[in-house]
Design a protein around this motif. Structure first.
Motif, short mmCIF file in Angstrom:
data_model
loop_
_atom_site.label_atom_id
_atom_site.label_comp_id
_atom_site.label_asym_id
_atom_site.label_seq_id
_atom_site.Cartn_x
_atom_site.Cartn_y
_atom_site.Cartn_z
N LYS A 225 0.82 -1.22 0.00
CA LYS A 225 0.00 0.00 0.00
C LYS A 225 0.85 1.27 0.00
O LYS A 225 0.31 2.38 0.14
N GLU A 226 2.16 1.14 -0.18
CA GLU A 226 3.04 2.30 -0.23
C GLU A 226 3.03 2.91 -1.64
O GLU A 226 2.81 2.21 -2.63
N HIS A 227 3.30 4.22 -1.72
CA HIS A 227 3.34 4.93 -2.99
C HIS A 227 4.68 5.65 -3.16
O HIS A 227 5.29 6.05 -2.17
N ASP A 229 5.32 8.54 -4.01
CA ASP A 229 5.33 9.93 -3.56
C ASP A 229 5.25 10.02 -2.04
O ASP A 229 5.15 11.11 -1.48
N SER A 231 2.86 8.91 -0.09
CA SER A 231 1.50 9.12 0.43
C SER A 231 0.82 7.83 0.90
O SER A 231 -0.31 7.87 1.37
N GLY A 232 1.50 6.70 0.76
CA GLY A 232 0.88 5.43 1.13
C GLY A 232 1.03 5.11 2.61
O GLY A 232 1.37 5.97 3.43
N ASP A 238 8.78 6.65 0.50
CA ASP A 238 8.73 6.86 -0.95
C ASP A 238 9.69 5.93 -1.68
O ASP A 238 9.86 6.04 -2.90
N GLN A 245 5.09 -2.09 -6.27
CA GLN A 245 4.25 -1.21 -7.09
C GLN A 245 3.33 -2.01 -8.01
O GLN A 245 2.19 -1.62 -8.24
N GLU A 252 -5.08 -1.39 -5.96
CA GLU A 252 -5.88 -0.16 -6.02
C GLU A 252 -7.04 -0.32 -6.99
O GLU A 252 -8.18 0.03 -6.68
N TYR A 277 -2.92 8.56 -11.57
CA TYR A 277 -1.82 8.46 -10.59
C TYR A 277 -0.55 7.89 -11.19
O TYR A 277 0.39 7.58 -10.47
N TRP A 281 1.80 7.77 -7.88
CA TRP A 281 1.79 6.65 -6.94
C TRP A 281 2.65 5.49 -7.45
O TRP A 281 3.26 4.77 -6.66
#
Length: 358
Positions: A225-227, A229, A231-232, A238, A245, A252, A277, A281
């Protein structure tokens, strides 16, 4: 057994599968002989496709274009694997952790089935909206992520790790008591949002001492669930591996169309969000590989064109996920089309899909 549109069925046809409503309630059972009233009800409920039994005797050659649904796994394999994943993960909830190692064999079977088709990465696949089911969701992530990994030419070990961790990635949801089906978690109370975002940690904790799963696969469970940028969650880093990914973009997308931690949307809406995204993301080439594999309008979808004609998506065009083949079922005045009218959107560029009709 064959899949047909409701427009093609006729009184006397026999259902080969149950017809289910969105909440999985059975509307018409397998073996039902379809009557005109039943067919009309299916139309009223906007049910587009059903499975019917093949006629026992040969009929005249069918001139109408058949509905062509392309799935990643064969139907019998998909059902068998989904039930296997469910059995394994449910046993784990009751502290029978030794059963989790069967996930490794299950992942290998899925990968082997996918690899049995030499043209597997050249196709466009139909993935439809459905109700939240973490077992079916996990299998879907496994299959799409494997396809992306193959398309991006990852190593055999990387593909295997992606397969195993995909089947385990939402194990932590089994520990949650809060309601997350068809629910945007960002609208939940802060404490519930925090609890939901711990599910990757719960899943990682469950497997971190297991010797049958690699350290890389464990980290994929934790970081899906990490992004890029930052934001995850759960760590907000990051620095996200390409394998994480790949799982993340599939996760997602499928969460949106089946309503896991999100309000359900249509396939084309979910794909639009993923596209937005790209580079934010997930890395651009990963998103591009994903978009090249998934049909924007799954076969059987009812759509409205810019000509104001109502049509059903009949089949996909490889390499052109947004330009399927349509069969028009009513004209711009709403009148039924008596003679078959087929539009291949790759060949006829003047026609575009304007909206999906529920």
């Amino acid at each position: 057994m064959r899949l047909v549109t409701v427009e093609d069925i006729k009184a006397g046809d026999i259902l080969a599968k149950d017809v289910l409503l969105e909440d999985y309630t059975i509307l018409l059972g397998k073996g039902t002989e379809l009557k005109e009233a039943y067919i009309e009800k299916l139309r009223d409920l906007n049910i587009v496709t059903v499975y019917i039994e093949e006629p026992k005797e040969e009929e005249e050659a069918e001139s109408r274009l058949s509905l062509e649904v392309i799935t990643i796994l064969r139907e019998d394999v998909e059902e068998k694997v989904k039930n296997k994943v469910k059995d394994i993960l449910e046993l784990h909830v009751y502290q029978k952790t030794e059963g989790l190692k069967e996930i490794a064999d299950t992942a290998q079977k899925v990968i082997s089935d996918i690899l049995s088709d030499k043209a597997v990465v050249e196709k466009v696949y139909d993935v439809k909206e459905r109700s939240a089911d973490i077992y079916e969701h996990s299998l879907t992530i496994c299959t799409i992520a494997t396809l992306i990994a193959l398309k991006l030419e990852l190593t055999e070990k990387e593909i295997y790790d992606i397969g195993v961790s995909s089947l385990l990635h939402d194990l932590g949801l089994r520990y949650l008591v809060l309601h997350y089906e068809d629910q945007d978690i960002n609208l939940l109370p802060a404490k519930d949002q925090e609890e939901y975002r711990k599910h990757p940690i719960y899943a990682y904790t469950a497997v971190k001492k297991e010797s049958w799963i690699s350290e890389e696969a464990k980290n994929l469970v934790l970081s899906h669930k990490e992004h890029i940028d930052g934001s995850g969650y759960p760590m907000g880093t990051d620095v996200v591996s390409r394998s994480a990914q790949i799982i993340g973009v599939c996760d997602e997308f499928d969460e949106m169309i089946c309503g896991i931690g999100k309000a359900r949307v249509r396939v084309h809406e979910a794909i639009s969000t993923i596209r937005n995204y790209s580079g934010i993301w997930f890395e651009d080439d990963i998103v591009k590989a994903f978009l090249g594999l998934i049909a924007v309008y799954p076969a059987g979808s009812k759509v409205m064109t810019n000509q104001k004609e109502l049509a059903v998506v009949m089949k996909q065009n490889p390499s052109f996920p947004e330009r399927p083949v349509l069969r028009v079922i009513s004209d711009k005045f709403g009148q039924p089309i008596k003679e078959e009218k087929i539009i291949d959107l790759v060949k006829d560029t003047s026609v575009v899909i304007q909206q999906v009709v529920k």
